[in-house]
Design an enzyme around this catalytic site. Structure first.
Site, PDB file in Angstrom:
ATOM      1  CG  ASP A  82      20.363  69.895  39.153  1.00 10.98           C
ATOM      2  OD1 ASP A  82      20.748  71.066  39.337  1.00 10.98           O
ATOM      3  OD2 ASP A  82      19.926  69.155  40.068  1.00 10.98           O
ATOM      4  CD  GLU A 134      25.983  75.131  44.484  1.00 13.03           C
ATOM      5  OE1 GLU A 134      25.263  74.428  43.748  1.00 13.03           O
ATOM      6  OE2 GLU A 134      26.458  74.736  45.558  1.00 13.03           O
ATOM      7  N   GLY A 179      18.879  66.395  49.885  1.00 13.00           N
ATOM      8  CA  GLY A 179      18.406  65.208  50.609  1.00 13.00           C
ATOM      9  C   GLY A 179      17.469  65.576  51.741  1.00 13.00           C
TER      10      GLY A 179
HETATM   11  P1  13P Z   1      16.587  67.847  47.218  1.00 10.37           P
HETATM   12  O1  13P Z   1      16.923  66.435  46.862  1.00 10.37           O
HETATM   13  O2  13P Z   1      16.930  68.174  48.635  1.00 10.37           O
HETATM   14  O3  13P Z   1      15.173  68.183  46.891  1.00 10.37           O
HETATM   15  O4  13P Z   1      17.526  68.800  46.348  1.00 10.37           O
HETATM   16  C1  13P Z   1      17.284  68.905  44.997  1.00 10.37           C
HETATM   17  C2  13P Z   1      18.295  69.734  44.319  1.00 10.37           C
HETATM   18  O5  13P Z   1      18.723  70.738  44.812  1.00 10.37           O
HETATM   19  C3  13P Z   1      18.715  69.296  42.981  1.00 10.37           C
HETATM   20  O6  13P Z   1      19.672  70.140  42.442  1.00 10.37           O
END
Ligand code: 13P
Length: 281
Positions: A82, A134, A179
């Site tokens: 990711d 993205e 977050g």
């Molecule tokens: P969150 O921490 O808001 O769940 O986001 C996760 C995310 O998008 C990881 O790529």
């Protein structure tokens, strides 16, 4: 049906109108908890780790664990890198056996984001793996270390970007942020709908923590096929351990381990139900 590519999971989700949960993991307990929920609900899933998390969970250690866990699962599980920022780490993930990688060039000018993403797509293809890009800019940073402003996706640019790069999945910015949100976000469903009408690749919603269940359902209806969840998992694991300590039920390390697995399991279970992917393996 163990380790699989991400693309077929997302294409099936897009066709059948549900989303696949992409759960961030930082240790073995989180992997075990997520995959327990996945197996119990007979769901497809993605487990992922972001490049910014590697100082806590080194890729050479957590990566093989994630791949082994996916291979060991009776459910179809893709392993995803990711928010890749460097070709070096993306290549390392591919060498370990990740079946999907993301290049996050959302902060770069359009042409540069397109060019680097296209080269990462080519690199991943050489391994038989998939690639996510993205366009626009999701708010915050994956580990909360940067306060990146939200810059909503332009549907026309998203179309051009996906055609130029050939990405297998495209992350969009529609008012979502990484977050915990201070208040539930007001998502731009209009931008999502327009983008979904123009882009063939399955769309990805980052910043899943704190989005309301009905908003998740609406996003899925309008074209989201992959939803990333990180902070909610970490919070659930931490709260589960804290509650077990408060209840005086931790008598030794393995009680703590059980509480951590349980926290990751409950969080994954809740999201799998909302995303409509239970029984879709
Ligand atoms: P969150 O921490 O808001 O769940 O986001 C996760 C995310 O998008 C990881 O790529």
């Amino acid at each position: 049906m163990p380790l699989v590519n991400m693309k077929p999971l997302l294409e099936k989700a897009k066709k059948e109108g549900y989303a696949v949960g992409s759960f961030s993991v930082a240790n073995m307990e989180m992997v075990l908890g997520v995959l327990k929920a996945v197996e119990e609900t007979k769901s497809p899933a993605i487990i992922q780790i972001a490049e910014v998390r590697l100082n806590h969970s080194p890729l050479e250690l957590i990566g093989p664990l994630m791949v082994a866990a996916a291979k060991n699962s009776p459910m179809p599980v893709a392993v995803h890198f990711d928010h890749g920022k460097t070709t070096e780490k993306i290549k390392q993930a591919l060498d370990i056996g990740f079946t999907s990688v993301m290049f996050d060039g959302s902060h770069l000018p359009f042409e540069e984001n397109s060019a680097v993403t296209a080269s990462v797509k080519q690199l991943a293809s050489g391994y038989g793996a998939d690639c996510e890009g993205e366009i626009g800019c999701v708010g915050g940073s994956e580990d909360g270390s940067e306060d990146i402003a939200i810059n909503c996706t332009s549907p026309e640019q998203a179309h051009e970007f996906s055609e130029k790069t050939g990405v297998d999945a495209l992350a969009v910015a529609i008012g979502n942020a990484h977050g915990n949100y201070k208040q539930a976000p007001k998502l731009r469903f209009d931008i999502l709908e327009e983008t979904a009408a123009l882009v063939k690749a399955p769309l990805v919603l980052h910043g899943g923590t704190g989005i309301l269940p009905d908003d998740f359902r609406k996003c899925i209806k309008l074209g989201i096929s992959k939803i990333n969840i990180a902070t909610a998992t970490f919070d659930s694991v931490e709260q589960s351990a804290r509650a077990a300590y408060d209840a005086n039920s931790i008598k030794g390390y393995y009680d703590l381990q059980t509480a951590e697995v349980e926290g990751a399991y409950r969080n994954a279970l809740r999201h799998i139900e909302i995303f409509g992917c239970a029984g879709k393996a």
